[in-house]
Design an enzyme around this catalytic site. Sequence first.
Site, PDB file in Angstrom:
ATOM      1  N   ASP A 160       0.841  -1.208   0.000  1.00  0.00           N
ATOM      2  CA  ASP A 160       0.000   0.000   0.000  1.00  0.00           C
ATOM      3  C   ASP A 160       0.873   1.254   0.000  1.00  0.00           C
ATOM      4  O   ASP A 160       1.981   1.248   0.539  1.00  0.00           O
ATOM      5  CB  ASP A 160      -0.897  -0.030   1.250  1.00  0.00           C
ATOM      6  N   GLU A 205     -12.211  -4.789  -5.137  1.00  0.00           N
ATOM      7  CA  GLU A 205     -12.642  -3.383  -5.023  1.00  0.00           C
ATOM      8  C   GLU A 205     -11.831  -2.465  -5.946  1.00  0.00           C
ATOM      9  O   GLU A 205     -12.307  -1.416  -6.364  1.00  0.00           O
ATOM     10  CB  GLU A 205     -12.493  -2.909  -3.564  1.00  0.00           C
ATOM     11  N   ASN A 206     -10.586  -2.869  -6.257  1.00  0.00           N
ATOM     12  CA  ASN A 206      -9.731  -2.024  -7.109  1.00  0.00           C
ATOM     13  C   ASN A 206     -10.284  -1.836  -8.530  1.00  0.00           C
ATOM     14  O   ASN A 206      -9.882  -0.922  -9.245  1.00  0.00           O
ATOM     15  CB  ASN A 206      -8.295  -2.571  -7.199  1.00  0.00           C
ATOM     16  N   TRP A 207     -11.230  -2.699  -8.952  1.00  0.00           N
ATOM     17  CA  TRP A 207     -11.853  -2.522 -10.267  1.00  0.00           C
ATOM     18  C   TRP A 207     -12.579  -1.193 -10.346  1.00  0.00           C
ATOM     19  O   TRP A 207     -12.843  -0.680 -11.432  1.00  0.00           O
ATOM     20  CB  TRP A 207     -12.832  -3.668 -10.584  1.00  0.00           C
TER      21      TRP A 207
HETATM   22  C1  FPP Z   1      -1.492   0.101  -3.424  1.00  0.00           C
HETATM   23  O1  FPP Z   1      -1.126   1.446  -3.508  1.00  0.00           O
HETATM   24  C2  FPP Z   1      -0.998  -0.701  -4.524  1.00  0.00           C
HETATM   25  C3  FPP Z   1      -1.749  -1.315  -5.476  1.00  0.00           C
HETATM   26  C4  FPP Z   1      -3.208  -1.232  -5.516  1.00  0.00           C
HETATM   27  C5  FPP Z   1      -1.129  -2.068  -6.564  1.00  0.00           C
HETATM   28  C6  FPP Z   1       0.067  -2.886  -6.249  1.00  0.00           C
HETATM   29  C7  FPP Z   1       0.639  -3.336  -7.513  1.00  0.00           C
HETATM   30  C8  FPP Z   1       1.955  -3.331  -7.832  1.00  0.00           C
HETATM   31  C9  FPP Z   1       3.029  -2.942  -6.915  1.00  0.00           C
HETATM   32  C10 FPP Z   1       2.321  -3.663  -9.223  1.00  0.00           C
HETATM   33  C11 FPP Z   1       2.625  -4.967  -9.712  1.00  0.00           C
HETATM   34  C12 FPP Z   1       2.614  -6.190  -8.909  1.00  0.00           C
HETATM   35  C13 FPP Z   1       3.243  -7.334  -9.274  1.00  0.00           C
HETATM   36  C14 FPP Z   1       3.029  -8.562  -8.461  1.00  0.00           C
HETATM   37  C15 FPP Z   1       4.163  -7.416 -10.438  1.00  0.00           C
HETATM   38  P1  FPP Z   1      -2.258   2.538  -3.660  1.00  0.00           P
HETATM   39  O2  FPP Z   1      -2.391   2.840  -5.106  1.00  0.00           O
HETATM   40  O3  FPP Z   1      -3.484   2.074  -2.985  1.00  0.00           O
HETATM   41  O4  FPP Z   1      -1.611   3.740  -2.915  1.00  0.00           O
HETATM   42  P2  FPP Z   1      -2.354   4.895  -2.084  1.00  0.00           P
HETATM   43  O5  FPP Z   1      -2.994   4.211  -0.910  1.00  0.00           O
HETATM   44  O6  FPP Z   1      -1.225   5.789  -1.691  1.00  0.00           O
HETATM   45  O7  FPP Z   1      -3.330   5.538  -3.005  1.00  0.00           O
END
Ligand code: FPP
Length: 233
Positions: free
Chosen positions: A14, A61-63
């Site tokens: 995160d 939920e990320n969708w």
């Molecule tokens: C959370 O940060 C991260 C994600 C939703 C995506 C994680 C994916 C990767 C690191 C990319 C690829 C993975 C692999 C296995 C190759 P956020 O976007 O929720 O950050 P925020 O809370 O600061 O908005």
Amino acid sequence: MERRIPKHVSIIMDGNGRWAQARGKERVYGHFEGVESVRACTEAAVEEGVEYLSLYAFSEENWNRPAAEVETLMGLMMKSIENEYETLMRNRVRFVVLGNRERLGAALNASIDTLMEQTAGNDRMTLVVFLSYSGKWDILQAMKKAAAELGAEGVQRLGIADVDRYLVTAGIPDPDLLIRTSGEQRISNYLLWQCAYTEFVFTDILWPDFRKEAFRAALDEYARRDRRYGKVK
Ligand code: FPP
């Protein structure tokens, strides 16, 4: 005394968006850097003798995120799969994707299947990537699978230990340690059933900054914990 190493380490990655925004950049830039942390933690896990490393890469939920960000994340996944084949083979890492695969595109699903088949015989570590996954979805699909297989009467005879084999994580031990980065302290519909006795480590470090040293520090913290599983020692 030898340091106790968790068999299964799971990570809620995160803080990518905040990491990028703090630098005046687009959120996706944080995801690009986050891939480097995935690589670093995978290497560190192999070096430390962890048997299973699992990563929450994309939740159901990320969708609901903006279409452009979803597309970038899926593209990153595709590119990582293409790029990491040799490293996975060299380190004898088995690659597994778990989640609601029906929601992923045909091209990504095909690449995932290919890499899973190519790495199926690797025996040093298993890297599990949760994609389009949520804990409640997993429990629901387990209920449906069990009902279809056993019928109403069979389901009545199920014991708690029997449930594991209907979850998508069947055959994978429950996480010993769950790490969540970026200062958030919640489970966010991740491995709900599987984390019943998991030790949690929360850190303020944002995922793109979470590299080998931070991973090892979390293992140190785990080694200091006293796990009792509800019993008296
Ligand atoms: C959370 O940060 C991260 C994600 C939703 C995506 C994680 C994916 C990767 C690191 C990319 C690829 C993975 C692999 C296995 C190759 P956020 O976007 O929720 O950050 P925020 O809370 O600061 O908005």
